[in-house]
Design a protein around this motif. Structure first.
Motif, PDB file in Angstrom:
ATOM      1  N   VAL A 157     -13.504 -33.761  82.281  1.00  0.00           N
ATOM      2  CA  VAL A 157     -13.970 -34.883  81.479  1.00  0.00           C
ATOM      3  C   VAL A 157     -13.338 -34.867  80.090  1.00  0.00           C
ATOM      4  N   THR A 158     -12.904 -36.040  79.661  1.00  0.00           N
ATOM      5  CA  THR A 158     -12.426 -36.231  78.289  1.00  0.00           C
ATOM      6  C   THR A 158     -13.303 -37.301  77.652  1.00  0.00           C
ATOM      7  N   ILE A 159     -13.823 -37.021  76.462  1.00  0.00           N
ATOM      8  CA  ILE A 159     -14.687 -37.963  75.749  1.00  0.00           C
ATOM      9  C   ILE A 159     -14.004 -38.354  74.447  1.00  0.00           C
ATOM     10  N   GLY A 160     -13.942 -39.649  74.172  1.00  0.00           N
ATOM     11  CA  GLY A 160     -13.331 -40.087  72.927  1.00  0.00           C
ATOM     12  C   GLY A 160     -13.309 -41.602  72.820  1.00  0.00           C
ATOM     13  N   SER A 197     -11.423 -33.344  93.452  1.00  0.00           N
ATOM     14  CA  SER A 197     -11.119 -33.219  92.026  1.00  0.00           C
ATOM     15  C   SER A 197     -11.041 -34.596  91.389  1.00  0.00           C
ATOM     16  N   LEU A 198     -11.696 -34.725  90.230  1.00  0.00           N
ATOM     17  CA  LEU A 198     -11.687 -35.984  89.495  1.00  0.00           C
ATOM     18  C   LEU A 198     -11.374 -35.714  88.033  1.00  0.00           C
ATOM     19  N   GLU A 199     -10.697 -36.657  87.407  1.00  0.00           N
ATOM     20  CA  GLU A 199     -10.506 -36.648  85.953  1.00  0.00           C
ATOM     21  C   GLU A 199     -11.148 -37.906  85.431  1.00  0.00           C
ATOM     22  N   ILE A 200     -12.117 -37.758  84.528  1.00  0.00           N
ATOM     23  CA  ILE A 200     -12.877 -38.903  84.039  1.00  0.00           C
ATOM     24  C   ILE A 200     -12.768 -38.953  82.518  1.00  0.00           C
ATOM     25  N   ASP A 201     -12.466 -40.154  82.012  1.00  0.00           N
ATOM     26  CA  ASP A 201     -12.430 -40.421  80.580  1.00  0.00           C
ATOM     27  C   ASP A 201     -13.676 -41.220  80.225  1.00  0.00           C
ATOM     28  N   ILE A 202     -14.410 -40.743  79.243  1.00  0.00           N
ATOM     29  CA  ILE A 202     -15.594 -41.454  78.764  1.00  0.00           C
ATOM     30  C   ILE A 202     -15.259 -42.062  77.415  1.00  0.00           C
ATOM     31  N   ASP A 203     -15.356 -43.379  77.345  1.00  0.00           N
ATOM     32  CA  ASP A 203     -15.091 -44.105  76.110  1.00  0.00           C
ATOM     33  C   ASP A 203     -16.391 -44.179  75.310  1.00  0.00           C
ATOM     34  N   THR A 204     -16.377 -43.650  74.102  1.00  0.00           N
ATOM     35  CA  THR A 204     -17.567 -43.647  73.262  1.00  0.00           C
ATOM     36  C   THR A 204     -17.785 -44.988  72.554  1.00  0.00           C
TER      37      THR A 204
END
Length: 133
Positions: free
Chosen positions: A33-36, A123-130
């Motif tokens: 997970v990437t948050i930004g 496997s998953l790559e998830i981007d969370i937009d804040t």
């Protein structure tokens, strides 16, 4: 005497079949997970403890898509760079992946349909937009 032997044999067969346990087929899930963005302007002066707190405020929920029964709810851990969620021994099947807390920005990409396969890791790559701009 033959009848008793046959009945005894059938009893053993029935009893041995009924006590046999079958292990369910399982797989795993591994989510990065990437948050930004985390700051409205650069440079972003967030401490390591603040990064950890931000990432660990989110959790993933894996549920049955039909009954909506929750199979797993697990918090994201922070590894210093990204968020991670790993889970093993999930029964093979199709599930719904959602995120908590839900907000305007996280609802855009969720729920996601995921498939767990026997003896494999999804496997998953998830981007969370804040939404911070």
């Amino acid at each position: 005497m033959k009848k008793i032997a046959i009945i005894g044999f059938l009893w053993i067969v029935i009893f041995s079949c009924s006590t046999k346990t079958v292990a369910p087929e399982t797989g795993s899930i591994d989510i990065k997970v990437t948050i930004g963005p985390l700051c409205p302007v650069e440079p972003c002066n967030i401490t390591a403890a603040e990064y950890k707190s931000i990432y660990e405020s989110y959790s993933f929920v894996i549920s049955n898509p039909t009954s909506k029964a929750v199979i797993i709810e697990q918090k994201i851990t922070h590894n210093g760079t990204n968020g991670l969620m790993k889970s093993t021994n999930i029964a093979v099947g199709e599930y719904e992946l959602n995120i908590k807390p839900e907000n305007f920005f996280t609802k855009r990409g969720f729920p996601k349909t995921i498939k767990i396969e026997k003896d494999k890791t999804t496997s998953l790559e998830i981007d969370i937009d804040t939404g911070i701009r």
